[in-house]
Design a protein around this motif. Structure first.
Motif, PDB file in Angstrom:
ATOM      1  N   LYS A  50       0.865  -1.154   0.224  1.00  0.00           N
ATOM      2  CA  LYS A  50      -0.026  -0.085  -0.161  1.00  0.00           C
ATOM      3  C   LYS A  50       0.940   1.307  -0.092  1.00  0.00           C
ATOM      4  CE  LYS A  50      -3.471   2.319   2.654  1.00  0.00           C
ATOM      5  NZ  LYS A  50      -4.604   2.433   3.571  1.00  0.00           N
ATOM      6  N   ARG A  51       0.538   2.022  -0.925  1.00  0.00           N
ATOM      7  CA  ARG A  51       1.385   3.437  -1.235  1.00  0.00           C
ATOM      8  C   ARG A  51       0.804   4.640  -0.316  1.00  0.00           C
ATOM      9  NH1 ARG A  51       1.036   5.690  -6.765  1.00  0.00           N
ATOM     10  NH2 ARG A  51       2.120   3.796  -7.098  1.00  0.00           N
ATOM     11  N   ILE A  52       1.677   5.195   0.585  1.00  0.00           N
ATOM     12  CA  ILE A  52       1.297   6.185   1.562  1.00  0.00           C
ATOM     13  C   ILE A  52       2.340   7.380   1.230  1.00  0.00           C
ATOM     14  CG2 ILE A  52      -0.341   4.964   2.854  1.00  0.00           C
ATOM     15  CD1 ILE A  52       2.092   5.014   5.091  1.00  0.00           C
ATOM     16  N   THR A  53       1.709   8.614   1.478  1.00  0.00           N
ATOM     17  CA  THR A  53       2.658   9.663   1.566  1.00  0.00           C
ATOM     18  C   THR A  53       2.904  10.153   3.152  1.00  0.00           C
ATOM     19  OG1 THR A  53       2.203  10.437  -0.731  1.00  0.00           O
ATOM     20  CG2 THR A  53       3.211  12.170   0.798  1.00  0.00           C
ATOM     21  N   LEU A  54       4.072  10.212   3.526  1.00  0.00           N
ATOM     22  CA  LEU A  54       4.412  10.620   5.013  1.00  0.00           C
ATOM     23  C   LEU A  54       4.981  11.994   4.815  1.00  0.00           C
ATOM     24  CD1 LEU A  54       6.032   7.575   6.213  1.00  0.00           C
ATOM     25  CD2 LEU A  54       3.594   7.846   6.528  1.00  0.00           C
ATOM     26  N   ILE A  55       4.410  12.827   5.710  1.00  0.00           N
ATOM     27  CA  ILE A  55       4.916  14.377   5.758  1.00  0.00           C
ATOM     28  C   ILE A  55       5.219  14.465   7.251  1.00  0.00           C
ATOM     29  CG2 ILE A  55       4.145  16.691   5.767  1.00  0.00           C
ATOM     30  CD1 ILE A  55       2.376  15.891   3.590  1.00  0.00           C
ATOM     31  N   LYS A  56       6.393  15.215   7.683  1.00  0.00           N
ATOM     32  CA  LYS A  56       6.777  15.425   9.026  1.00  0.00           C
ATOM     33  C   LYS A  56       5.886  16.214   9.452  1.00  0.00           C
ATOM     34  CE  LYS A  56      10.797  17.481  11.482  1.00  0.00           C
ATOM     35  NZ  LYS A  56      12.054  18.190  11.281  1.00  0.00           N
ATOM     36  N   GLY A  57       5.719  15.998  10.962  1.00  0.00           N
ATOM     37  CA  GLY A  57       4.629  16.608  11.645  1.00  0.00           C
ATOM     38  C   GLY A  57       3.095  16.222  11.377  1.00  0.00           C
ATOM     39  N   LYS A  58       2.843  15.265  10.591  1.00  0.00           N
ATOM     40  CA  LYS A  58       1.483  14.815  10.281  1.00  0.00           C
ATOM     41  C   LYS A  58       1.243  13.464  11.103  1.00  0.00           C
ATOM     42  CE  LYS A  58       0.537  18.121   7.259  1.00  0.00           C
ATOM     43  NZ  LYS A  58      -0.529  19.010   7.638  1.00  0.00           N
ATOM     44  N   PRO A  59       0.045  13.039  11.441  1.00  0.00           N
ATOM     45  CA  PRO A  59      -0.374  12.001  11.978  1.00  0.00           C
ATOM     46  C   PRO A  59       0.115  10.586  11.602  1.00  0.00           C
ATOM     47  CG  PRO A  59      -2.260  13.514  11.654  1.00  0.00           C
ATOM     48  CD  PRO A  59      -1.337  13.939  10.822  1.00  0.00           C
ATOM     49  N   VAL A  60       0.368   9.669  12.503  1.00  0.00           N
ATOM     50  CA  VAL A  60       0.735   8.453  11.894  1.00  0.00           C
ATOM     51  C   VAL A  60       0.044   7.854  11.073  1.00  0.00           C
ATOM     52  CG1 VAL A  60       1.294   6.071  12.880  1.00  0.00           C
ATOM     53  CG2 VAL A  60       1.901   8.236  14.458  1.00  0.00           C
ATOM     54  N   GLN A  61       0.463   7.130  10.056  1.00  0.00           N
ATOM     55  CA  GLN A  61      -0.240   6.193   9.104  1.00  0.00           C
ATOM     56  C   GLN A  61       0.418   4.893   8.917  1.00  0.00           C
ATOM     57  OE1 GLN A  61      -1.310   8.123   5.174  1.00  0.00           O
ATOM     58  NE2 GLN A  61      -0.094   9.796   5.729  1.00  0.00           N
ATOM     59  N   GLN A  62      -0.641   3.883   9.122  1.00  0.00           N
ATOM     60  CA  GLN A  62      -0.201   2.403   9.127  1.00  0.00           C
ATOM     61  C   GLN A  62       0.866   2.080  10.036  1.00  0.00           C
ATOM     62  OE1 GLN A  62      -1.602   0.101   6.759  1.00  0.00           O
ATOM     63  NE2 GLN A  62      -2.943   1.743   6.548  1.00  0.00           N
ATOM     64  N   GLY A  63       0.973   2.708  11.147  1.00  0.00           N
ATOM     65  CA  GLY A  63       2.041   2.681  12.191  1.00  0.00           C
ATOM     66  C   GLY A  63       3.418   3.290  11.990  1.00  0.00           C
ATOM     67  N   LEU A  64       3.211   4.306  10.888  1.00  0.00           N
ATOM     68  CA  LEU A  64       4.477   5.111  10.306  1.00  0.00           C
ATOM     69  C   LEU A  64       4.349   6.434  10.856  1.00  0.00           C
ATOM     70  CD1 LEU A  64       5.237   3.377   6.956  1.00  0.00           C
ATOM     71  CD2 LEU A  64       6.295   2.580   9.069  1.00  0.00           C
ATOM     72  N   ARG A  65       5.707   7.031  11.240  1.00  0.00           N
ATOM     73  CA  ARG A  65       5.571   8.549  11.575  1.00  0.00           C
ATOM     74  C   ARG A  65       6.876   8.772  10.838  1.00  0.00           C
ATOM     75  NH1 ARG A  65       3.239  11.620  15.366  1.00  0.00           N
ATOM     76  NH2 ARG A  65       2.855  10.014  16.902  1.00  0.00           N
ATOM     77  N   LEU A  66       6.793  10.109   9.946  1.00  0.00           N
ATOM     78  CA  LEU A  66       8.089  10.512   9.473  1.00  0.00           C
ATOM     79  C   LEU A  66       8.908  11.369  10.492  1.00  0.00           C
ATOM     80  CD1 LEU A  66       9.829  10.571   6.836  1.00  0.00           C
ATOM     81  CD2 LEU A  66       8.608  12.597   6.126  1.00  0.00           C
ATOM     82  N   LEU A  67      10.085  11.120  10.893  1.00  0.00           N
ATOM     83  CA  LEU A  67      10.713  12.434  11.690  1.00  0.00           C
ATOM     84  C   LEU A  67      11.494  13.259  10.768  1.00  0.00           C
ATOM     85  CD1 LEU A  67      11.723   9.717  14.559  1.00  0.00           C
ATOM     86  CD2 LEU A  67       9.852  11.143  14.443  1.00  0.00           C
ATOM     87  N   GLY A  68      11.774  12.885   9.598  1.00  0.00           N
ATOM     88  CA  GLY A  68      12.645  13.695   8.840  1.00  0.00           C
ATOM     89  C   GLY A  68      13.019  13.149   7.517  1.00  0.00           C
ATOM     90  N   ALA A  69      13.301  13.985   6.452  1.00  0.00           N
ATOM     91  CA  ALA A  69      13.640  13.222   5.187  1.00  0.00           C
ATOM     92  C   ALA A  69      14.419  14.578   4.225  1.00  0.00           C
ATOM     93  CB  ALA A  69      12.322  12.783   4.453  1.00  0.00           C
ATOM     94  N   ASN A  70      15.186  13.857   3.484  1.00  0.00           N
ATOM     95  CA  ASN A  70      15.788  14.646   2.491  1.00  0.00           C
ATOM     96  C   ASN A  70      15.826  13.988   1.154  1.00  0.00           C
ATOM     97  OD1 ASN A  70      18.013  12.965   2.852  1.00  0.00           O
ATOM     98  ND2 ASN A  70      19.013  14.359   4.372  1.00  0.00           N
TER      99      ASN A  70
END
Length: 226
Positions: A50-70
């Motif tokens: 399942k494809r999801i888009t994670l954005i820092k500061g946004k709620p958890v999706q599928q048990g995943l939380r983005l803490l940072g990215a580049n």
């Protein structure tokens, strides 16, 4: 029912808690996580198909939380465990670009033949419609407000010919445009009155500063060496 003595009760609780933790670890280990596209503080991730888009500061999706990215890696918390993920897996073939270490972005057409990709304007996430016929990046008033642009104060009036006729827009410079790993600073853009265009048009004021190629139905954008 017979009462357990304290020592046996403690042993029972240890075994029970160990079984629960083992079950949780097995469930988490079974999750297949593939990072398919990376941006500044945003990542496109495939988890168990399942494809999801994670954005820092946004709620958890599928048990995943983005803490940072580049453009190189993403730091993701998965059920309390923090790991760093690199780019992997197959490229995303619709709205999101494939970001390579060379800052080469591949954009596939959608079902309508439009080349749509995600990116950042002044650090704010948006969707671009790649328009090789547009002489300038163009957006509507709502886009500008979302990007924190006071176009009435910072822009200069300009007459623009559109499919709907002549309009008076505001021409200004954006701090930055980012598409995948490509960042262009001080980019000229036009803000148009009303609700059109519905997506930000990625025109020549950005495209002329990158190498653009077509391979079959795919558009390739590549950063130019400094």
């Amino acid at each position: 029912m017979a009462m357990l003595k304290p020592a046996y009760l403690l042993l029972f609780l240890v075994i029970l808690s160990g079984s629960i933790l083992a079950g949780m670890s097995t469930s988490q280990a079974a999750d297949r996580i593939i990072v398919q596209a990376l941006f500044n503080n945003m990542a496109v991730v495939n988890i168990n198909g399942k494809r999801i888009t994670l954005i820092k500061g946004k709620p958890v999706q599928q048990g995943l939380r983005l803490l940072g990215a580049n453009s190189r890696e993403a730091v993701i918390e998965h059920h309390g465990q923090v790991r760093t993920y690199k780019m992997s897996g197959q490229p995303v073939r619709s709205r999101y670009p494939d970001v390579a270490k060379t800052a080469e972005i591949k954009i596939w057409p959608d079902k309508n033949g439009l080349y749509i990709t995600s990116g950042l304007v002044n650090g704010v996430t948006t969707e671009f419609l790649v328009d090789t016929g547009a002489s300038v990046i163009a957006m509507n008033e709502e886009h500008a407000r979302n990007f924190g642009i006071d176009y009435k104060k910072t822009g200069k009036p300009i007459d623009v010919e559109t499919a709907s006729g002549k309009l008076t827009g505001s021409v200004l410079k954006l701090n930055s445009i980012q598409v995948g790993g490509i960042v262009i600073n001080n980019v000229m853009a036009v803000v148009l009155p009303g609700k059109h265009p519905t997506r930000v048009l990625l025109g020549a004021t950005f495209l002329s500063k990158v190498d653009l190629q077509r391979k079959d139905t795919v558009i390739l954008l590549k950063a130019r060496p400094y």
